[in-house]
Write a protein that holds these residues in place. Structure first.
Motif, PDB file in Angstrom:
ATOM      1  N   ASP A  34      38.410  33.531  32.796  1.00 49.73           N
ATOM      2  CA  ASP A  34      39.343  32.675  32.178  1.00 49.73           C
ATOM      3  C   ASP A  34      40.217  31.848  33.331  1.00 49.73           C
ATOM      4  OD1 ASP A  34      38.851  33.033  29.163  1.00 49.73           O
ATOM      5  OD2 ASP A  34      39.752  35.117  29.816  1.00 49.73           O
TER       6      ASP A  34
ATOM      7  N   VAL B 264      40.335  30.721  39.262  1.00 49.73           N
ATOM      8  CA  VAL B 264      39.728  30.096  38.299  1.00 49.73           C
ATOM      9  C   VAL B 264      40.869  28.832  38.033  1.00 49.73           C
ATOM     10  CG1 VAL B 264      38.471  29.990  36.067  1.00 49.73           C
ATOM     11  CG2 VAL B 264      38.115  31.942  37.678  1.00 49.73           C
TER      12      VAL B 264
ATOM     13  N   LYS C 270      37.547  25.770  33.109  1.00 46.85           N
ATOM     14  CA  LYS C 270      36.154  26.338  32.733  1.00 46.85           C
ATOM     15  C   LYS C 270      35.548  25.202  32.138  1.00 46.85           C
ATOM     16  CE  LYS C 270      34.947  30.415  30.328  1.00 46.85           C
ATOM     17  NZ  LYS C 270      35.223  31.817  29.809  1.00 46.85           N
TER      18      LYS C 270
ATOM     19  N   LEU D 193      32.707  27.408  36.260  1.00 43.59           N
ATOM     20  CA  LEU D 193      34.094  27.466  36.688  1.00 43.59           C
ATOM     21  C   LEU D 193      34.615  26.685  37.782  1.00 43.59           C
ATOM     22  CD1 LEU D 193      34.246  31.410  36.566  1.00 43.59           C
ATOM     23  CD2 LEU D 193      34.681  30.017  34.561  1.00 43.59           C
TER      24      LEU D 193
END
Length: 94
Positions: A44, A62, A65, A70
């Motif tokens: 996430d 990250v 997304k 990613l």
């Protein structure tokens, strides 16, 4: 092949560290952290992952997304790019 990738692909969780200040203050240069295997779909935004972007390995954030995978970047505002080559996730900073 990268030794961390080999361990993660075998399902191993382990403690490692890297030099550099791009993830400070989340992870300081040389600070130990625990990496665990992860699948792309289980990541996430704001997770710290071990991945490969444009031929380079990073333990970075990250930032996004999407269909490209990613979006990876550091904690200083830098962006490395999109990747689907994600091997591990930082589960503990020691």
């Amino acid at each position: 092949m990268n030794w961390k990738v080999e361990k993660l692909q075998k399902g191993e969780t382990f403690i490692t560290s890297e030099k550099g200040n791009s993830m400070s203050p989340i992870i300081k240069s040389g600070q130990d952290h625990r990496l665990a295997p992860v699948k792309l779909e289980d990541c996430d935004v704001d997770d710290v992952v071990f991945c490969k972007v444009k031929g380079h390995f990073y333990t970075h954030l990250v930032k996004g997304k999407g269909l490209k995978g990613l979006l990876i970047g550091n904690n200083k505002g830098g962006i490395n790019g999109w990747t689907k080559q994600v091997y591990g996730k930082v589960i503990e900073i020691l």
